[in-house]
Design a protein around this motif. Structure first.
Motif: not given
Length: 560
Positions: A228-229, A233-235, A251-253, A262-263
Motif C-alpha cells: 500500500h505504501e 490510493v490504498a485502503f 494516498v500519494g504513493g 504514500a501518506k
C-alpha cells in the motif's frame, strides 16, 4: 545615470497554471491532454471492432495507436532488433512493431479455473504462447495482432474478464490480497469493497480522463502483500479498540523517476464507505491533479504539495460532504516475506499453495497445466500475486502433497530458494519500447547462478530488475534494485548494465534504496557483484538484522 524601472509584468509574476480543472484550466496543455479532450479513450473500443480489426494495422489512427488503445490494455510492442541505445532517440513509429502487448485485467488477482483456461487458450491461439504475470496481478500477452482483438475480447468477456482500463490515464487494476476471505489471520476481507469499486467505476466516463495512471490497493492482509505504501490510493485493514473493523486510508504513493511513499490521512473508513471515499479521492485527482507536465501529473505530486491535512479537508468538505473520524494506523506487517509462497492452512481447514514461476514468466501451456492441476485436486480458484507469483486455493489436506509434486514437476516451485522466491523483473527490451536492457532472461539466469554459488543462503532478500528508470519492478524499495542502463565495460565499450540501489524497503521502516556514488555493473558482471555483496552481508549481519538494516551501516567498500 539610473536605468528607469520597467513596468511590472503581471503575467510574468502570475503563478504558472498546472492545468488543474478545478482552478479553471480546461484547455489542454500538452498533446496527451489534447488527445483526451478530442475523444474519450473508452470510445476507441468500437473503432477497433468496426474499423481497425477489419482493415488492419495500417488503418489505425496514430492518436488511437499510441494513446487511446491503452484504455483497453493495448500497447504496441518493441520492434525486434532495436538496441537500448536507440530507445530515447527514435520516434515512436520507428520503435513500434505491428504487434501488441495485451494486458488482461485481473482485479484482486482473482481467477476461476475456467478463466485461467481461457487466458491460456488465448495465449496459445493468438499470442505465440506468451504469458507474463505482472507485479500488479495482471497477465500480459504478446504478439497480438489487431485483427484478433475483438475475438479475444469476446472470449474474455464470456467468462467475466476484460481489458478495460488496464492501461492509460485511468483507474488501473485494483490489487488485493490473493487470500482475501480465506486467510486465518486477515484483519478484514476486502473482496466486497474491491468488487464494488470495480463494478461501479471501472469503464465509467466520470473517471476515464485522469491526469495520469492511477493505482489502487485494497486489502486486510496481515502481511501487507499489496504494498500500500507505493499506490496512489490504498485502503489497509484496521481494527478499532471496540473490535469494529474497517480501513486506514493512504494516498500519494508512487515510484518511477521521482519516488514518494504514500501518506496516511489518519482517517477510519467503514467498509460501506470505501467505494464513495475511493470515488472522492479519485475525483480530487481528476479535478485538482496537475495536467501541464506529464512527469508531474501523478497524484503523489499534489499530495506532496498540499499535505495530508489539506487533502483530507478537501476530501471531506468538497467531495464527501461529511467528516471521517480519526483512525488507527495498521499493525506492522508480519515478520518475514510479504508474499504467500508455500503451503498454509485456510480458515476452513483446507490449504492454499503458493508457488514461484521464474520472474513471472509463464506460457499458455503452463497456465493450462496450472488449471489442470488445480482442478484435479478439487480447486476452482487460482490467484495471481503482486510478487509475480501464483496461489491455488481450497486444497484438501490429503491432496496437498500430490498437488505440490505436480507443480514442481513443471518447475513451479512451492519451496523455492530465496533467489527464486524474491527476484522480480519487468518486461525489458524484449518487448518494451521504453526499455534499455534485457531483463527476464537475465534475471532467470541470475537465479540459477546465485542458487549454484550460494546454495545455503536462506535469508529474505529481494532482487528487482528493471529495464529502464520507470521502476515497473519497484527497484527503489528492493534490497537490491537494478536500474537498467548502458555502461562502459573494461574494454571501454558500451554494454548493457545496471545502476544499483541497495537497502530499499517498505513496512516498519520504509525507505528508498541507498545509491553509492558510481556503483554500477555490467550485465555480465552482475552475478559476481551480487555474490560479493550478499557474502559481505552474510558475514557481517547481526542476529535478526535485515539486508536493508545492514546496508545503512555498511562501509561503502563492502557495498561495491
Amino acid at each position: 545615470m539610473t536605468t528607469p524601472a520597467r513596468p511590472a509584468n503581471r503575467h510574468h509574476k502570475r503563478p504558472r497554471g498546472e492545468g488543474q480543472w478545478a482552478l479553471g484550466y480546461r484547455e489542454p496543455l500538452n498533446k496527451n491532454e489534447e488527445n483526451k479532450k478530442n475523444d474519450d479513450g473508452l470510445n476507441v473500443r468500437q473503432r477497433i471492432i468496426d474499423i481497425y480489426a477489419k482493415r488492419g494495422f495500417d488503418s489505425i489512427d496514430p492518436a488511437d495507436l499510441r494513446g487511446r488503445f491503452r484504455w483497453y490494455g493495448l500497447y504496441t510492442q518493441r520492434r525486434p532488433g532495436i538496441d537500448g541505445g536507440k530507445t530515447a532517440i527514435l520516434e515512436p513509429e520507428e520503435l513500434d512493431d505491428r504487434y501488441f502487448m495485451l494486458r488482461v485485467r485481473i482485479d484482486g488477482g482473482q481467477l476461476t479455473v475456467e478463466q485461467l483456461r481461457v487466458i491460456a487458450d488465448i495465449s496459445t491461439t493468438y499470442a505465440r504462447g506468451t504469458a507474463d504475470i505482472t507485479d500488479r496481478q495482471n497477465i500480459q500477452l504478446h504478439w497480438v495482432e489487431i485483427e484478433s482483438v475483438p475475438e479475444i475480447w469476446e472470449r474474455l468477456e464470456a467468462v467475466g474478464l476484460h481489458t478495460t482500463e488496464a492501461c492509460g490515464d485511468t483507474p488501473r487494476v485494483i490489487i488485493g490480497c490473493p487470500l482475501a476471505g480465506i486467510a486465518a489471520d486477515e484483519v478484514i476481507d476486502a473482496t466486497p469493497q474491491l468488487r464494488e469499486i470495480r463494478d461501479r467505476y471501472i469503464g465509467d466516463p466520470a473517471f476515464s480522463n485522469l491526469p495520469r495512471k492511477y493505482k489502487t490497493a485494497i486489502s486486510g492482509c496481515t502481511a501487507h502483500c499489496t504494498v500500500h505504501e507505493i499506490n496512489d490510493v490504498a485502503f489497509v485493514g484496521v481494527e478499532l479498540a471496540d473490535g469494529t473493523k474497517g480501513f486506514d486510508l493512504w494516498v500519494g504513493g508512487g515510484l518511477s523517476t521521482n519516488p514518494m511513499l504514500a501518506k496516511r490521512l489518519n482517517v477510519f473508513v467503514r467498509p460501506e464507505q470505501v467505494a464513495e471515499v475511493w470515488a472522492g479521492v479519485t475525483s480530487i485527482f481528476r479535478d485538482y491533479g496537475y495536467r501541464r507536465l506529464r512527469h508531474r501529473a501523478r497524484l503523489k505530486f499534489l499530495v506532496n504539495d498540499w499535505g495530508t491535512e489539506k487533502f483530507r479537508d478537501v476530501l471531506e468538505k468538497e467531495y464527501l460532504g461529511y467528516p471521517l473520524p480519526d483512525g488507527p494506523a495498521p499493525a506492522p506487517p508480519r515478520n518475514g516475506r510479504r508474499d504467500h509462497v508455500g503451503v498454509f492452512p485456510q480458515r476452513d481447514g483446507n490449504f492454499y499453495v503458493g508457488f514461484a514461476p521464474r520472474v513471472g514468466r509463464m506460457s499458455g501451456e503452463l497456465l493450462h497445466a496450472v488449471a489442470d492441476i488445480a482442478e484435479r485436486h478439487g480447486s476452482d480458484r487460482v490467484r495471481t500475486t503482486t510478487e509475480q507469483k501464483m496461489v491455488i486455493l481450497d486444497v484438501a489436506p490429503d491432496r496437498v502433497d500430490s498437488l505440490v509434486a505436480e507443480l514442481e514437476a513443471h518447475d513451479l516451485q512451492v519451496k523455492p530458494s530465496t533467489f527464486r522466491r524474491q527476484t522480480m523483473a519487468c518486461t525489458g527490451i524484449e518487448y518494451c519500447k521504453l526499455a534499455i536492457v534485457e531483463t527476464k532472461k537475465l534475471a532467470s539466469e541470475l537465479i540459477d547462478e546465485l542458487e549454484r554459488r550460494l546454495p545455503d543462503f536462506d535469508v529474505p532478500l529481494s532482487i528487482n530488475v528493471n529495464g529502464c528508470p520507470n521502476s515497473c519492478a519497484r527497484i527503489q524499495v528492493a534490497d537490491i534494485g537494478l536500474k537498467g542502463q548502458l555502461v562502459m565495460d573494461d574494454n571501454g565499450e558500451q554494454v548493457e548494465g545496471f545502476q544499483i540501489h541497495l537497502g530499499g524497503s517498505i513496512g516498519v521502516s520504509s525507505g528508498f534504496g541507498r545509491k553509492v556514488r558510481g556503483l554500477k555493473t555490467t550485465a555480465a558482471e552482475l552475478p559476481d557483484y551480487i555474490e560479493r555483496v550478499v557474502r559481505n552481508y552474510d558475514a557481517q549481519r547481526k542476529d535478526g538484522e535485515t539486508f536493508a538494516e545492514w546496508v545503512q551501516r555498511a562501509e561503502e567498500a563492502d557495498l561495491k
